[in-house]
Motif scaffolding. Structure first.
Motif, short mmCIF file in Angstrom:
data_model
loop_
_atom_site.label_atom_id
_atom_site.label_comp_id
_atom_site.label_asym_id
_atom_site.label_seq_id
_atom_site.Cartn_x
_atom_site.Cartn_y
_atom_site.Cartn_z
N TYR A 1 0.89 -1.15 0.00
CA TYR A 1 0.00 0.00 0.00
C TYR A 1 0.93 1.20 0.00
N ILE A 2 1.00 1.93 -1.12
CA ILE A 2 2.06 2.93 -1.26
C ILE A 2 1.59 4.12 -2.07
N PRO A 3 0.71 4.95 -1.50
CA PRO A 3 0.27 6.15 -2.23
C PRO A 3 1.40 7.17 -2.46
N SER A 4 2.46 7.06 -1.68
CA SER A 4 3.64 7.90 -1.90
C SER A 4 4.81 7.27 -1.15
N GLY B 1 11.46 -7.54 2.05
CA GLY B 1 12.28 -8.64 1.55
C GLY B 1 12.90 -8.31 0.20
N ARG B 2 12.65 -9.16 -0.78
CA ARG B 2 13.22 -8.95 -2.11
C ARG B 2 12.42 -7.94 -2.93
N LEU B 3 11.30 -7.51 -2.42
CA LEU B 3 10.46 -6.56 -3.14
C LEU B 3 10.56 -5.17 -2.53
N SER B 4 10.53 -4.18 -3.39
CA SER B 4 10.43 -2.81 -2.92
C SER B 4 9.58 -2.03 -3.92
N ALA B 5 9.04 -0.91 -3.47
CA ALA B 5 8.20 -0.09 -4.33
C ALA B 5 8.42 1.37 -4.03
N THR B 6 8.29 2.17 -5.07
CA THR B 6 8.40 3.62 -4.95
C THR B 6 7.27 4.27 -5.71
N THR B 7 6.59 5.23 -5.08
CA THR B 7 5.56 6.00 -5.77
C THR B 7 5.95 7.47 -5.71
#
Lengths: 107, 112
Positions: free
Chosen positions: A48-51, A57-63
């Motif tokens: 959940y990454i509105p910003s 772990g091995r996953l990352s996200a950027t918004t």
């Protein structure tokens, strides 16, 4: 309504490779989520990454909300990462999904 | 942690029959959403409820209706089923105001 575009539509990786999945959206949102749909159809919440930036772990996200895009990074991919990755965005509660990115990780 | 519970998981109906799908949200979540995902498609929003009132409506056919009950569970009623209604139906829940939505495991409806 909000338009959501995901790229690339399909991705084939060798096990151990890294990848970046992109989601562009057309309007301001206060909700952005990444999901992994497994072969059994289950939608698994990834982020959940509105910003901002998050890692799990091995996953990352950027918004980057001001530029209306989000990126999902998968490192050291495994065969179990295969499936469809959806980005979904919303201005309030209702989510609009992109068409999804089909990822195949080969052993 | 408790998740969103949907029942049944699988359902086979004949054309023109009626189906009822049930959804039990995460405790203390007051908002429920229904989505339909056709084969090879992305999930499409059908309808949502906040505090037992319809809060938003998407591309839901007139043959479908839904409601949220006093215990916050929701039911999606589908009548005069058509072959094209065959799909995976998801229920999701959240707290009101654009917070994270959590999805159930889905009900796979097959109309024959």
């Amino acid at each position: 309504g909000i338009q959501v575009e995901q790229s690339p539509p399909d991705l084939i990786l060798q096990e151990g490779a890294n990848s970046t999945l992109r989601c562009n959206f057309s309007d301001s949102v206060n909700n952005l989520q990444w999901f992994h749909q497994n072969p059994w159809g289950q939608l698994i919440n990834l982020f959940y990454i509105p910003s901002g930036t998050k890692q799990n772990g091995r996953l990352s996200a950027t918004t980057v909300a001001t530029e209306r895009y989000s990126l999902l990074y998968i490192s050291s991919s495994q065969t179990t990462d295969s499936g469809v990755y959806f980005c979904a965005v919303g201005a309030n509660s209702k989510l609009t999904f992109g068409k999804g990115i089909t990822l195949s990780v080969r052993p | 942690a408790a998740g969103v519970i949907q029942s049944p998981r699988h359902l086979i109906k004949e054309k023109r029959e009626t189906a009822t799908l049930k959804c039990y949200p995460i405790p203390r979540h007051d908002t429920v959403y229904w989505y339909q995902q056709g084969p090879g498609q992305d999930p499409q929003f059908l309808i949502s409820f906040y505090e037992k009132m319809q809060s938003d409506k998407g591309s839901i056919p007139d043959r479908f209706s839904a409601q949220q009950f006093s215990d916050y569970h929701s039911e999606l009623n589908m009548s005069s089923l058509e072959l094209g209604d065959s799909a995976l139906y998801f229920c999701a829940s959240s707290s009101w105001g654009g917070t994270e939505a959590f999805f159930g495991q889905g009900t796979r409806l097959t109309v024959v």
